[in-house]
Motif scaffolding. Structure first.
Motif, PDB file in Angstrom:
ATOM      1  N   ASP A 153       0.822  -1.237  -0.017  1.00  0.00           N
ATOM      2  CA  ASP A 153      -0.062   0.009   0.131  1.00  0.00           C
ATOM      3  C   ASP A 153       0.848   1.462   0.179  1.00  0.00           C
ATOM      4  OD1 ASP A 153      -2.249  -1.594  -0.247  1.00  0.00           O
ATOM      5  OD2 ASP A 153      -2.786  -1.244   2.059  1.00  0.00           O
ATOM      6  N   PHE A 154       2.039   1.129   0.506  1.00  0.00           N
ATOM      7  CA  PHE A 154       2.812   2.401   0.776  1.00  0.00           C
ATOM      8  C   PHE A 154       4.044   2.399  -0.170  1.00  0.00           C
ATOM      9  CE2 PHE A 154       0.410   2.528   4.709  1.00  0.00           C
ATOM     10  CZ  PHE A 154      -0.043   3.673   4.575  1.00  0.00           C
ATOM     11  N   SER A 155       4.257   1.141  -1.018  1.00  0.00           N
ATOM     12  CA  SER A 155       5.380   1.152  -2.056  1.00  0.00           C
ATOM     13  C   SER A 155       6.630   0.992  -1.282  1.00  0.00           C
ATOM     14  CB  SER A 155       5.274   2.260  -3.128  1.00  0.00           C
ATOM     15  OG  SER A 155       4.105   2.212  -3.978  1.00  0.00           O
ATOM     16  N   ILE A 156       6.734   0.240  -0.227  1.00  0.00           N
ATOM     17  CA  ILE A 156       7.579   0.067   0.773  1.00  0.00           C
ATOM     18  C   ILE A 156       8.556  -1.215   0.535  1.00  0.00           C
ATOM     19  CG2 ILE A 156       8.701  -0.202   2.834  1.00  0.00           C
ATOM     20  CD1 ILE A 156       6.148   1.541   3.955  1.00  0.00           C
ATOM     21  N   ALA A 157       9.873  -1.253   0.021  1.00  0.00           N
ATOM     22  CA  ALA A 157      10.688  -2.300  -0.157  1.00  0.00           C
ATOM     23  C   ALA A 157      11.892  -2.265   0.554  1.00  0.00           C
ATOM     24  CB  ALA A 157      10.962  -2.701  -1.580  1.00  0.00           C
ATOM     25  N   ALA A 158      12.332  -3.271   1.412  1.00  0.00           N
ATOM     26  CA  ALA A 158      13.101  -3.249   2.325  1.00  0.00           C
ATOM     27  C   ALA A 158      14.023  -4.647   2.318  1.00  0.00           C
ATOM     28  CB  ALA A 158      12.839  -2.889   3.619  1.00  0.00           C
ATOM     29  N   ARG A 159      15.121  -4.608   2.344  1.00  0.00           N
ATOM     30  CA  ARG A 159      16.092  -5.755   2.408  1.00  0.00           C
ATOM     31  C   ARG A 159      17.271  -5.662   3.253  1.00  0.00           C
ATOM     32  NH1 ARG A 159      20.010  -5.583  -2.006  1.00  0.00           N
ATOM     33  NH2 ARG A 159      19.489  -3.662  -3.407  1.00  0.00           N
ATOM     34  N   GLY A 160      18.063  -6.728   3.694  1.00  0.00           N
ATOM     35  CA  GLY A 160      19.064  -6.528   4.382  1.00  0.00           C
ATOM     36  C   GLY A 160      19.032  -7.623   5.588  1.00  0.00           C
ATOM     37  N   GLY A 161      18.178  -8.473   5.783  1.00  0.00           N
ATOM     38  CA  GLY A 161      17.997  -9.176   6.638  1.00  0.00           C
ATOM     39  C   GLY A 161      17.252  -8.741   8.024  1.00  0.00           C
ATOM     40  N   GLN A 162      16.492  -9.523   8.653  1.00  0.00           N
ATOM     41  CA  GLN A 162      15.816  -9.237  10.073  1.00  0.00           C
ATOM     42  C   GLN A 162      15.309  -7.650   9.871  1.00  0.00           C
ATOM     43  OE1 GLN A 162      15.086 -11.148  12.207  1.00  0.00           O
ATOM     44  NE2 GLN A 162      16.428 -12.938  11.370  1.00  0.00           N
ATOM     45  N   ILE A 163      14.425  -7.306   8.953  1.00  0.00           N
ATOM     46  CA  ILE A 163      13.936  -6.122   8.853  1.00  0.00           C
ATOM     47  C   ILE A 163      12.602  -6.070   9.663  1.00  0.00           C
ATOM     48  CG2 ILE A 163      12.912  -4.132   7.228  1.00  0.00           C
ATOM     49  CD1 ILE A 163      15.915  -4.749   6.695  1.00  0.00           C
ATOM     50  N   PRO A 164      12.581  -4.724  10.643  1.00  0.00           N
ATOM     51  CA  PRO A 164      11.575  -4.813  11.665  1.00  0.00           C
ATOM     52  C   PRO A 164      10.222  -4.316  10.632  1.00  0.00           C
ATOM     53  CG  PRO A 164      12.854  -3.103  11.607  1.00  0.00           C
ATOM     54  CD  PRO A 164      13.545  -3.902  10.828  1.00  0.00           C
ATOM     55  N   HIS A 165       9.115  -4.590  11.470  1.00  0.00           N
ATOM     56  CA  HIS A 165       7.590  -4.186  10.695  1.00  0.00           C
ATOM     57  C   HIS A 165       7.618  -2.490  10.546  1.00  0.00           C
ATOM     58  CE1 HIS A 165       6.280  -8.146  10.715  1.00  0.00           C
ATOM     59  NE2 HIS A 165       6.153  -8.126  11.785  1.00  0.00           N
ATOM     60  N   PRO A 166       7.345  -2.173   9.534  1.00  0.00           N
ATOM     61  CA  PRO A 166       7.122  -0.505   9.507  1.00  0.00           C
ATOM     62  C   PRO A 166       6.039  -0.201  10.493  1.00  0.00           C
ATOM     63  CG  PRO A 166       6.090  -1.650   7.652  1.00  0.00           C
ATOM     64  CD  PRO A 166       6.596  -2.672   8.585  1.00  0.00           C
ATOM     65  N   LEU A 167       6.227   1.149  10.759  1.00  0.00           N
ATOM     66  CA  LEU A 167       5.058   2.098  11.507  1.00  0.00           C
ATOM     67  C   LEU A 167       3.757   2.166  11.045  1.00  0.00           C
ATOM     68  CD1 LEU A 167       7.112   5.238  12.732  1.00  0.00           C
ATOM     69  CD2 LEU A 167       6.900   2.917  13.931  1.00  0.00           C
ATOM     70  N   ARG A 168       2.761   1.614  11.704  1.00  0.00           N
ATOM     71  CA  ARG A 168       1.396   1.939  11.406  1.00  0.00           C
ATOM     72  C   ARG A 168       1.033   3.310  11.733  1.00  0.00           C
ATOM     73  NH1 ARG A 168      -2.963  -2.432  12.109  1.00  0.00           N
ATOM     74  NH2 ARG A 168      -3.074  -1.357  13.926  1.00  0.00           N
ATOM     75  N   SER A 169       1.340   3.866  13.039  1.00  0.00           N
ATOM     76  CA  SER A 169       1.202   5.234  13.525  1.00  0.00           C
ATOM     77  C   SER A 169       2.365   5.575  14.325  1.00  0.00           C
ATOM     78  CB  SER A 169      -0.102   5.180  14.361  1.00  0.00           C
ATOM     79  OG  SER A 169      -0.076   4.386  15.356  1.00  0.00           O
ATOM     80  N   TRP A 170       2.510   6.727  14.931  1.00  0.00           N
ATOM     81  CA  TRP A 170       3.421   7.169  15.902  1.00  0.00           C
ATOM     82  C   TRP A 170       2.981   6.672  17.331  1.00  0.00           C
ATOM     83  CZ3 TRP A 170       7.261   9.242  13.248  1.00  0.00           C
ATOM     84  CH2 TRP A 170       6.854  10.174  12.368  1.00  0.00           C
ATOM     85  N   ALA A 171       1.756   6.563  17.335  1.00  0.00           N
ATOM     86  CA  ALA A 171       1.482   5.951  18.820  1.00  0.00           C
ATOM     87  C   ALA A 171       1.850   4.671  18.943  1.00  0.00           C
ATOM     88  CB  ALA A 171      -0.178   6.100  18.923  1.00  0.00           C
ATOM     89  N   GLU A 172       1.879   3.861  17.929  1.00  0.00           N
ATOM     90  CA  GLU A 172       2.269   2.125  18.143  1.00  0.00           C
ATOM     91  C   GLU A 172       3.678   2.118  17.791  1.00  0.00           C
ATOM     92  OE1 GLU A 172      -1.827   0.346  16.235  1.00  0.00           O
ATOM     93  OE2 GLU A 172       0.101   0.488  14.740  1.00  0.00           O
TER      94      GLU A 172
END
Length: 595
Positions: A153-172
């Motif tokens: 949905d946000f066109s995010i691609a990440a690599r490099g091993g053990q990538i944490p989940h992206p932020l859904r909101s500042w509060a979380e």
């Protein structure tokens, strides 16, 4: 032999587990035989196996190839219906998307048989199928499939091993509370795509390569993890302030460095940290005076920083966090040697009081070296070979984040192209566009030469427009005054060279006019990125001549990628837009024309 009856069946009593589970119809003898026959191969006739060298194609089919058993009870109608009843509608494990097992009183016998077999029906009844979108779920309800959809949905691609989940909101997020309070005070509502992924990785103290389109909110993406990092370091005192800053941000131009300084101060000021910029165009003595009390954060251009290091005005012996913003632009401006000089001046030994070895980070996933000397973050819109060399030499196992398509214009900019030969026709058409009343100030007009900028600005002023100019022939004070006049509304139009093409953020620019087409498609992308920022819509109008044939093919490709733009017929049919024209091809063609 059929399975034994469930406990309590003989006595007619209802088991405790059965009372808590949805009703599942019992299996008949024929159902059990069908399952045994299919999955265990019982009572199957021996099939004739064809030899490998038998190349004759056989059109006949063996009855054993058919998965449908005509004797299966309930298999009424066509064979396709029977196969669906027995084995579902072709989804994973034969499970139908309709999903849930509903109480027997509210379903038909066909609905009860939509799953592959009773075992799968029982499993689905226990686990349940949750088809809600991720926006309707709490954080702890998110599955890996939800995170995959989130990144798409946000066109995010990440690599490099053990990538944490992206932020859904500042509060979380796990951002320290004092920084979250500052974010709320500043008024940041939702993270941008680059912030959603770069901040969680940055909070792990990992090296990052971020590739994102211009105007994507990169500054906060590296400032927030940087402040979290340095807030854990000892406070500045008379004993350590002379050892230099804790963090260093490098930018290609004075304007971008001062813009980063302004944005960083919004976050750093309330936390008690000092920011100082070291850029050209200002006296070294003035900057030395600003550094007298020390500064935790320094924002600098590579050339001036190298100069003050050589003059022993500043040292970097305790610099632990370094950011290179617009790295490809710094390389294009010839700062590669300066960057190497600066990076080699950073501490190479383990800081005092730290031990070698590794520790598990707070999320329990990433191994962070406790003896790490620094965290290095590199942001770039493209990755040319010199930037790759820097990354390989100075970054350790970086996480690589790509937002959208690297080097591509944002989707919120409508790109228009008009052919206009000669400066007089361009000037006439530009005034028609400006006087139409469709576009309101602020507006930016881009040219390629300093003298053209001055000429266009004078023509606009004669036509009654308030115009300012920005190019390398201006002093630092004049450049700052020109930008400020556009931001404050004193000037309606800024006429600029590529000096303002990257990193300059003026809010609500409605229109960008390329009076002269940029020499490269990368420069074009950054120019039009001055509008359509922060999710708002913008327009870019480019005047083309036949002399721009080297970039016509790339321009056509770029416009065709935009969902809000349409390639004009004149450009689409132009000979130079059909294939890429190199400088050698152009010189050869010009020589033939002259001959």
């Amino acid at each position: 032999m059929p399975p034994p009856p469930p406990p309590g069946a003989a006595s007619g009593s209802t088991s405790i587990s059965a009372a808590s589970e949805p009703y599942v119809p019992p299996m008949t003898e024929n159902e059990i035989s069908a399952i045994r026959s299919r999955y265990l191969g019982v009572d199957k006739k021996k099939r004739k196996i064809r030899k490998m060298n038998d190349r004759k194609f056989v059109f006949d089919w063996d009855e054993q190839d058919d998965t449908y058993n005509a004797e299966t009870p309930g298999a009424v109608g066509s064979q396709r219906q029977g196969a669906q009843i027995m084995f579902g509608r072709g989804h994973i494990a034969g499970m139908d998307d309709g999903g849930g097992v509903v109480p027997a009183g509210r379903r038909s016998s066909t609905e009860a048989m939509q799953l592959a077999d009773p075992l799968e029906r029982r499993k689905a009844a226990k686990s349940g199928l949750d088809e809600r979108h991720w926006t309707e779920k709490k954080l702890e309800e998110m599955k890996e499939r939800d995170w995959r959809i989130f990144r798409e949905d946000f066109s995010i691609a990440a690599r490099g091993g053990q990538i944490p989940h992206p932020l859904r909101s500042w509060a979380e997020s796990i951002i320290p509370q004092q920084i979250l309070d500052v974010i709320e005070r500043i008024g940041y509502k939702d993270p941008s795509p680059i912030q959603r992924q770069a901040i969680p990785i940055g909070l792990q103290n990992r090296d990052i390569i971020g590739i994102a389109e211009t105007g994507s909110g990169k500054t906060a993406a590296f400032v927030i993890p940087m402040l979290s990092f340095i807030s854990k370091l000892p406070l500045f005192t008379d004993e350590n302030r002379h050892l230099g800053p804790y963090s260093l941000i490098l930018a290609p131009t004075r304007e971008l460095a001062q813009q980063i300084e302004s944005e960083t101060k919004k976050f750093a000021g309330p936390l008690g940290f000092t920011c100082v910029s070291i850029v050209g165009g200002r006296a070294v003595e003035e900057q030395q005076f600003n550094l007298r009390a020390g500064a935790e954060i320094i924002i600098a251009t590579p050339g001036r920083l190298k100069d003050v290091i050589e003059r022993h005005v500043i040292v970097l012996s305790q610099c632990r966090y370094i950011v290179m913003d617009e790295a490809d632009r710094m390389v294009n401006l010839g700062f590669e040697a300066d960057l190497t000089f600066i990076l080699d001046k950073l501490p190479s030994d383990t800081m005092e009081g730290e031990d070698q070895g590794e520790q598990m980070d707070v999320d329990g996933e990433t191994m962070i070296k406790r003896g790490r000397t620094r965290v290095t973050t590199l942001f770039s819109a493209t990755m040319p070979p010199p930037v790759e060399r820097l990354a390989k030499k100075y970054l350790k196992r970086p996480a690589i984040i790509t937002i959208g398509e690297a080097g591509r214009a944002v989707d919120t900019v409508e790109q228009k192209v008009e052919f206009a030969n000669g400066d007089e026709k361009k000037k006439q058409r530009m005034l028609e566009i400006l006087n139409s009343g469709v576009y309101s100030a602020p507006i930016i007009v881009f040219v390629n030469q300093k003298k053209t900028a001055d000429m266009v600005a004078k023509d606009l002023q004669r036509a009654g427009w308030s115009a300012a100019t920005l190019h390398s022939g201006k002093t630092q004070e004049q450049r700052e005054a020109a930008l400020q006049s556009l931001r404050s509304g004193d000037s309606d139009i800024l006429v600029a060279t590529d000096l303002a093409g990257r990193g300059i953020d003026v809010q609500d620019v409605t229109l960008v006019v390329n009076f002269q087409m940029a020499n490269t498609i990368e420069a074009y992308v950054h120019r039009i990125g001055r509008t359509g920022r922060a999710g708002k819509q913008g327009t870019a109008i480019t005047f083309l001549t036949n002399d721009d044939d080297e970039v016509m093919y790339d321009l056509r490709q770029e416009i065709s990628k935009s969902p809000v733009s349409k390639v004009p017929i004149e450009l689409a049919k132009h000979e130079s837009a059909q294939h890429k024209v190199s400088k050698e091809m152009k010189r050869k063609r010009d020589a033939e024309d002259q001959g």
